[in-house]
Design an enzyme around this catalytic site. Structure first.
Site, PDB file in Angstrom:
ATOM      1  N   ARG A  66       0.867  -1.180   0.000  1.00  0.00           N
ATOM      2  CA  ARG A  66       0.000   0.000   0.000  1.00  0.00           C
ATOM      3  C   ARG A  66       0.901   1.227   0.000  1.00  0.00           C
ATOM      4  O   ARG A  66       1.557   1.526   1.003  1.00  0.00           O
ATOM      5  CB  ARG A  66      -0.876  -0.007   1.239  1.00  0.00           C
ATOM      6  CG  ARG A  66      -1.862   1.136   1.323  1.00  0.00           C
ATOM      7  CD  ARG A  66      -2.626   1.124   2.638  1.00  0.00           C
ATOM      8  NE  ARG A  66      -3.282  -0.157   2.867  1.00  0.00           N
ATOM      9  CZ  ARG A  66      -3.515  -0.669   4.085  1.00  0.00           C
ATOM     10  NH1 ARG A  66      -3.151  -0.010   5.177  1.00  0.00           N
ATOM     11  NH2 ARG A  66      -4.119  -1.829   4.215  1.00  0.00           N
ATOM     12  N   ASP A 100      -3.199  -8.610   3.712  1.00  0.00           N
ATOM     13  CA  ASP A 100      -4.539  -8.853   4.251  1.00  0.00           C
ATOM     14  C   ASP A 100      -5.146  -9.967   3.418  1.00  0.00           C
ATOM     15  O   ASP A 100      -5.203  -9.860   2.184  1.00  0.00           O
ATOM     16  CB  ASP A 100      -5.405  -7.600   4.144  1.00  0.00           C
ATOM     17  CG  ASP A 100      -4.902  -6.440   4.990  1.00  0.00           C
ATOM     18  OD1 ASP A 100      -4.167  -6.686   5.968  1.00  0.00           O
ATOM     19  OD2 ASP A 100      -5.257  -5.290   4.676  1.00  0.00           O
ATOM     20  N   GLU A 157      -6.712  -7.443  13.961  1.00  0.00           N
ATOM     21  CA  GLU A 157      -7.316  -7.783  12.677  1.00  0.00           C
ATOM     22  C   GLU A 157      -6.989  -9.229  12.312  1.00  0.00           C
ATOM     23  O   GLU A 157      -5.821  -9.550  12.064  1.00  0.00           O
ATOM     24  CB  GLU A 157      -6.787  -6.863  11.571  1.00  0.00           C
ATOM     25  CG  GLU A 157      -7.089  -5.404  11.803  1.00  0.00           C
ATOM     26  CD  GLU A 157      -6.414  -4.471  10.814  1.00  0.00           C
ATOM     27  OE1 GLU A 157      -6.774  -3.286  10.806  1.00  0.00           O
ATOM     28  OE2 GLU A 157      -5.534  -4.913  10.048  1.00  0.00           O
ATOM     29  N   HIS A 160      -4.884  -9.614   8.927  1.00  0.00           N
ATOM     30  CA  HIS A 160      -3.621  -8.906   8.692  1.00  0.00           C
ATOM     31  C   HIS A 160      -2.432  -9.701   9.221  1.00  0.00           C
ATOM     32  O   HIS A 160      -2.385 -10.071  10.393  1.00  0.00           O
ATOM     33  CB  HIS A 160      -3.659  -7.530   9.368  1.00  0.00           C
ATOM     34  CG  HIS A 160      -2.377  -6.780   9.239  1.00  0.00           C
ATOM     35  ND1 HIS A 160      -2.201  -5.796   8.301  1.00  0.00           N
ATOM     36  CD2 HIS A 160      -1.207  -6.881   9.910  1.00  0.00           C
ATOM     37  CE1 HIS A 160      -0.968  -5.310   8.424  1.00  0.00           C
ATOM     38  NE2 HIS A 160      -0.358  -5.957   9.394  1.00  0.00           N
TER      39      HIS A 160
END
Length: 182
Positions: A66, A100, A157, A160
């Protein structure tokens, strides 16, 4: 410097949700669905793919590298450091060493993890005992596959995972992706 993660080189399903409006921001974060990882992370992903295959599953990837520009967009949409890394500090996704993902069965149906991807609630945290036995088992399967392949989990999460010592990798902008994402 980044490795493109695409079939058939990587036997995975890609559902890069940040290239669509179907994400927590309600708008596309990336202009193109491109999946990239640092070569070290790509090697560990290949190990995870092999381990998932051994239990009759495949991996479905929702996000990987990202760029810093994208991290700012996510931060503006949801500025909660429990779930979105403050871009001033940097995200392990922005280092190309976080991913992810979930497990899917042989028919391509995602295993029930108790919440969807990017459900930014405590119910998404690892170790929840208020989920069904199947949901807990599915999360444990994903955790087992990923940790056996050398990844670390992020406690808040279930989807993740990141490489150990991720901070040793540099933060990258879209230029590292050849300007393909932003």
């Amino acid at each position: 410097m980044l490795t493109e993660i695409v079939p058939p080189a990587f036997d995975i399903d890609l559902e890069l949700l940040y290239a669509t409006a179907d994400n927590l921001s309600g708008a596309p974060i990336y202009r193109a669905p491109v999946c990239l990882l640092h070569p070290d992370a790509a090697r560990r992903l290949a190990d995870a793919i092999r381990l998932a295959r051994g239990i009759g599953c495949r991996l479905r990837v929702y996000d990987a590298f990202r760029p810093a520009e994208a991290q700012w967009r996510l931060w503006h949409a949801f500025p909660d450091p429990t779930y979105i890394a403050d871009p001033r500090l940097g995200s392990n996704h922005t280092r190309g060493v976080a991913i992810d993902l979930t497990l899917v069965d042989a028919a391509g149906t995602p295993l029930d993890m108790g919440t969807g991807f990017d459900a930014m609630t405590e119910r998404s945290h690892h170790g929840r005992s208020d989920l069904t036995a199947d949901q807990q088992r599915n999360r444990a399967l994903l955790l087992g596959v990923m940790t056996a392949a050398g990844w670390e989990h992020y406690p808040s999460e279930w989807w993740h995972y990141q490489l150990p010592d991720a901070e040793r990798y540099p933060l990258l902008t879209d230029a590292a992706a050849g300007g393909r994402l932003m």
